[in-house]
Design an enzyme around this catalytic site. Structure first.
Site, PDB file in Angstrom:
ATOM      1  N   GLN A  69       0.414  -1.605   0.116  1.00 14.77           N
ATOM      2  CA  GLN A  69       0.052  -0.105  -0.255  1.00 14.77           C
ATOM      3  C   GLN A  69       0.731   1.157   0.672  1.00 14.77           C
ATOM      4  OE1 GLN A  69      -3.218   0.885  -0.851  1.00 14.77           O
ATOM      5  NE2 GLN A  69      -3.735  -1.636  -1.137  1.00 14.77           N
ATOM      6  N   SER A  70       2.168   1.345  -0.993  1.00 13.53           N
ATOM      7  CA  SER A  70       2.827   2.411  -0.755  1.00 13.53           C
ATOM      8  C   SER A  70       2.259   3.363  -1.383  1.00 13.53           C
ATOM      9  CB  SER A  70       4.763   2.399  -1.840  1.00 13.53           C
ATOM     10  OG  SER A  70       5.427   3.225  -0.832  1.00 13.53           O
ATOM     11  N   ASN A  71       2.547   4.478  -0.859  1.00 11.70           N
ATOM     12  CA  ASN A  71       2.167   6.286  -0.984  1.00 11.70           C
ATOM     13  C   ASN A  71       2.685   6.146  -2.062  1.00 11.70           C
ATOM     14  OD1 ASN A  71      -0.290   5.836   0.105  1.00 11.70           O
ATOM     15  ND2 ASN A  71       1.277   6.195   2.238  1.00 11.70           N
TER      16      ASN A  71
END
Ligand SMILES: *Cc1c(COP(=O)(O)O)cnc(C)c1O
Length: 325
Positions: A69-71
């Site tokens: 879920q890396s921004n």
């Protein structure tokens, strides 16, 4: 050319209702969740410099890494699409039953995704970079979190932007509170605060637990700050003791939502109509609220909460957040 990816300055707003509910201090927010690049966030500022460098180097593909879920990875995918570069993302985890949150956006943005299971910090980044090179590509590698001196320059700029807003609003801050994870944001804020003589403490709330054998986090941030000197000259030296970190709120670890994050997300949403994210800003606001309640942050202070973005991850935490009151 810079500033092709985001919209600046991001708003500086007073959180009057939240301040009132907590009975002080005076809390303001810097809305970097509104940088605008595919739902925005702090990585947009770093990417202004990385993309410029990739284009100058005549790269044809960009590669970076992060958690599933890396921004940072989602904003990198959007930045690449915006300038016509292919994007490879080295992500943690395995194929989910349904793509959601940032991972869904990565797919929509046409990123090429490498799923690495237990690795969430780009352990295989170097190898995949080398594979691309061997295939005759011209890859540009952005480190985990975009945290080196090149990316951190974006946050030196951000302090310059804030500095102008302070004069406009005739305000000064005692502290700037923000989520600190791969360190580039904090290094940039630290250097920017020194250059602009801000007089505010840059207090990073640590999001990850310290890993055994890794470089101490304050030393890592200090190293980036020292490398920044080549691009953004400043007076004196920066030592690990100049890096202010609070390590008390890492809870059950990275990406695990607990009561602290839930209460903070709920409180800020109800008081201000502003959404925080489950991994970074929710934890950081929880820390800020707790420090106010314990008197570790004085009621007479003026505090800036730097909203670093991350809100698309909310959707992948529906199970943990759905019964929020
Ligand atoms: C990456 C990130 C941070 C931390 O910034 P670093 O420069 O990695 O320390 C904070 N908040 C959000 C939402 C992020 O995506």
């Amino acid at each position: 050319m810079k500033n092709r990816l985001g919209h600046y300055p991001t708003p500086l707003v007073a959180l009057r209702r939240l301040s009132e509910i907590l009975g002080g201090p005076e809390i303001w927010m810097k809305r970097d969740d509104l940088t605008g690049l595919a739902f925005g966030g702090n990585k947009t500022r770093k990417l202004e410099y990385f993309i410029e460098e990739a284009l100058t180097a005549n790269a044809d593909v960009v590669i970076t890494a992060g958690a599933q879920q890396s921004n940072h990875c989602r904003q990198t995918a959007a930045a690449c699409a915006a300038v016509g570069l292919e994007c490879h993302l080295v992500l943690g985890g395995t194929e989910p039953p349904a793509a959601n949150g940032n991972f869904l956006l990565d797919r929509l943005l046409h990123a090429r995704i490498h799923l690495m299971g237990a690795e969430r910090k780009g352990e295989s980044l170097g190898r995949i970079h080398e594979d691309l090179r061997r295939q005759g590509r011209r890859p540009y590698l952005i480190p985990y979190g975009g945290s080196n001196a090149i990316g951190a320059r974006g946050f030196v700029d951000a302090v310059g932007e804030l500095h102008s807003q302070l004069s406009e609003n005739a305000i000064r801050f005692d502290r700037i509170v923000f989520a600190s994870s791969s360190g580039g944001t904090q290094a940039g804020l630290l250097v920017g605060a020194r250059i602009h003589d801000l007089g505010a403490q840059a207090l990073g709330i640590t999001i990850d637990k310290e890993e055994a054998g890794a470089l101490p986090f304050d030393q890592h941030i200090c190293n980036i700050a020292n490398e920044l000197k080549a691009f953004c000259p400043y007076e004196g030296e920066i030592a690990p003791t100049d890096v202010c970190l609070c390590n008390d709120y890492t809870g059950a670890g990275y990406g695990i939502v607990g009561a602290l994050e839930r209460e903070a997300i709920s409180l800020v949403a109800a008081a201000e109509g502003i959404l925080l994210d489950p991994v970074y800003t929710g934890r950081t606001a929880g820390a800020l609220i707790d420090m106010v309640r314990r008197g570790r942050i004085g009621k007479e202070e003026t505090v800036l909460f730097w909203h670093t973005g991350g809100t698309p991850a909310l959707f992948s935490y529906a199970a943990e957040l759905g019964n929020l009151k």
